[in-house]
Motif scaffolding. Structure first.
Motif, PDB file in Angstrom:
ATOM      1  N   LEU A  66       0.973  -1.340  -0.103  1.00 13.86           N
ATOM      2  CA  LEU A  66       0.012   0.171  -0.657  1.00 13.86           C
ATOM      3  C   LEU A  66       0.986   0.779  -0.215  1.00 13.86           C
ATOM      4  N   THR A  67       0.723   1.594  -1.152  1.00  9.45           N
ATOM      5  CA  THR A  67       2.029   2.862  -1.299  1.00  9.45           C
ATOM      6  C   THR A  67       1.526   4.481  -0.363  1.00  9.45           C
ATOM      7  N   ASN A  68       1.047   4.988  -0.094  1.00  4.59           N
ATOM      8  CA  ASN A  68       1.289   6.450   1.150  1.00  4.59           C
ATOM      9  C   ASN A  68      -0.263   6.246   1.632  1.00  4.59           C
ATOM     10  N   LEU A  69       0.045   5.422   2.340  1.00 10.57           N
ATOM     11  CA  LEU A  69      -1.660   4.489   2.916  1.00 10.57           C
ATOM     12  C   LEU A  69      -1.753   6.465   4.283  1.00 10.57           C
ATOM     13  N   GLU A  70      -3.093   6.696   3.613  1.00 12.00           N
ATOM     14  CA  GLU A  70      -3.754   7.422   4.372  1.00 12.00           C
ATOM     15  C   GLU A  70      -4.904   6.662   5.648  1.00 12.00           C
ATOM     16  N   VAL A  71      -5.533   6.462   6.598  1.00 10.96           N
ATOM     17  CA  VAL A  71      -6.419   6.735   6.776  1.00 10.96           C
ATOM     18  C   VAL A  71      -7.562   7.728   7.889  1.00 10.96           C
ATOM     19  N   ASN A  72      -8.422   8.511   7.064  1.00  9.46           N
ATOM     20  CA  ASN A  72      -9.278   9.658   8.473  1.00  9.46           C
ATOM     21  C   ASN A  72      -8.066  10.525   8.633  1.00  9.46           C
ATOM     22  N   VAL A 128      -5.025  10.863   8.047  1.00  9.53           N
ATOM     23  CA  VAL A 128      -3.609  10.268   8.969  1.00  9.53           C
ATOM     24  C   VAL A 128      -2.964  10.134   7.876  1.00  9.53           C
ATOM     25  N   HIS A 129      -1.723  10.093   7.718  1.00  8.96           N
ATOM     26  CA  HIS A 129      -1.026   9.258   6.802  1.00  8.96           C
ATOM     27  C   HIS A 129      -0.147   9.032   7.829  1.00  8.96           C
ATOM     28  N   ILE A 130       0.379   7.274   6.841  1.00  8.48           N
ATOM     29  CA  ILE A 130       0.439   6.253   7.861  1.00  8.48           C
ATOM     30  C   ILE A 130       2.257   6.340   7.500  1.00  8.48           C
ATOM     31  N   GLY A 131       1.101   5.832   5.704  1.00  9.61           N
ATOM     32  CA  GLY A 131       3.159   5.457   4.467  1.00  9.61           C
ATOM     33  C   GLY A 131       2.740   4.483   3.984  1.00  9.61           C
ATOM     34  N   ASN A 132       3.818   4.266   3.352  1.00 14.13           N
ATOM     35  CA  ASN A 132       3.963   3.092   2.678  1.00 14.13           C
ATOM     36  C   ASN A 132       3.916   1.726   3.319  1.00 14.13           C
ATOM     37  N   VAL A 133       2.780   0.913   2.893  1.00 16.45           N
ATOM     38  CA  VAL A 133       3.040  -0.009   4.444  1.00 16.45           C
ATOM     39  C   VAL A 133       3.546  -1.829   2.857  1.00 16.45           C
ATOM     40  N   ALA A 134       4.079  -2.548   3.642  1.00 16.35           N
ATOM     41  CA  ALA A 134       3.822  -3.653   3.099  1.00 16.35           C
ATOM     42  C   ALA A 134       4.495  -4.934   4.153  1.00 16.35           C
TER      43      ALA A 134
END
Length: 188
Positions: free
Chosen positions: A10-16, A18-24
Motif C-alpha cells: 500500500l503506497t502512501n496509505l492515509e486513513v481519516n 492521517v498519513h501512515i506511509g508505505n505499508v508492506a
C-alpha cells in the motif's frame, strides 16, 4: 500439501486524513498443522521503517506470538482510534514481544516516548513526557515515570496498571506532583 503466500503493498496509505506511509504485508500459510505467518512493515516518506511486526497465528492452538518494533513512530497514529478524545504528537520507540490468545495476550517490553505530548480534549489538559513504560506480561509498569503539564509542572508515577482483563484495568499507582494540572474545565 498446499502452501499459500501473498504480498500486499500500500503506497502512501492515509486513513481519516492521517498519513501512515508505505505499508508492506507478507503472509504465508502451509496448512492446518503449521502456523500462519505475517510480516508487516511501514516506511515513512523519509525512508525510515518506523513499524515492524512479525507474528504467527497457530490455528490449532488458537495462539498468537510475535514481536513489534516501533522506531521513532509518530504518535499522531493514535488519532486513528482516539481522534475525538486525544491529541498526540511526538514519537515512540518500542520493542514488544507478545503471545497468548487474541482476547488475553501477554505483552513484554518497553515503550520510550520522545517529546511526546498527549492532550485530553475533554479535560483541556496536556501531558508531556520523554520517559519509558514497561510492559510485563499483563501489566503496565510505571517506575519513576516522569511527565509535565502544559505549565511545566512535574508529575512522577510509580506502580502498575493490571491489564489481565483489558476491559477492566486495575490501577495501583502512587503519584507525586506539585501544581500539576490534571483537569482544566469550566463549571457548567
Amino acid at each position: 500439501q498446499l502452501n499459500f503466500g501473498g504480498r500486499v503493498y500500500l503506497t502512501n496509505l492515509e486513513v481519516n486524513d492521517v498519513h501512515i506511509g508505505n505499508v508492506a504485508i507478507q503472509g504465508n500459510w502451509a496448512g492446518v498443522n503449521r502456523p500462519f505467518r505475517c510480516n508487516l512493515t511501514n516506511q515513512r516518506p523519509d525512508g525510515q521503517k518506523d513499524i515492524r511486526l512479525n507474528a504467527t497465528w497457530d490455528i490449532q492452538e488458537k495462539a498468537l506470538k510475535g514481536d513489534l518494533l516501533l522506531d521513532d513512530c509518530n504518535l499522531n497514529l493514535l488519532s486513528l482510534v482516539a481522534k475525538d478524545h486525544l491529541s498526540s504528537e511526538g514519537s515512540v520507540n518500542a520493542k514488544l514481544q507478545f503471545n497468548g490468545s487474541v482476547t488475553q495476550p501477554e505483552v513484554r517490553g518497553t515503550l520510550h516516548f520522545n517529546n511526546a505530548a498527549f492532550g485530553l480534549k475533554r479535560f483541556n489538559t496536556q501531558i508531556v513526557t520523554n520517559d519509558t513504560l514497561m510492559l510485563e506480561r499483563k501489566a503496565i509498569v510505571f517506575n519513576e515515570f516522569q511527565a509535565r503539564d502544559k505549565n511545566n509542572n512535574p508529575l512522577k508515577i510509580n506502580g502498575t496498571i493490571a491489564i489481565a482483563d483489558i476491559t477492566r484495568p486495575i490501577f495501583d499507582l502512587s503519584v507525586q506532583t506539585q501544581k500539576f494540572c490534571a483537569l482544566q474545565t469550566q463549571a457548567s
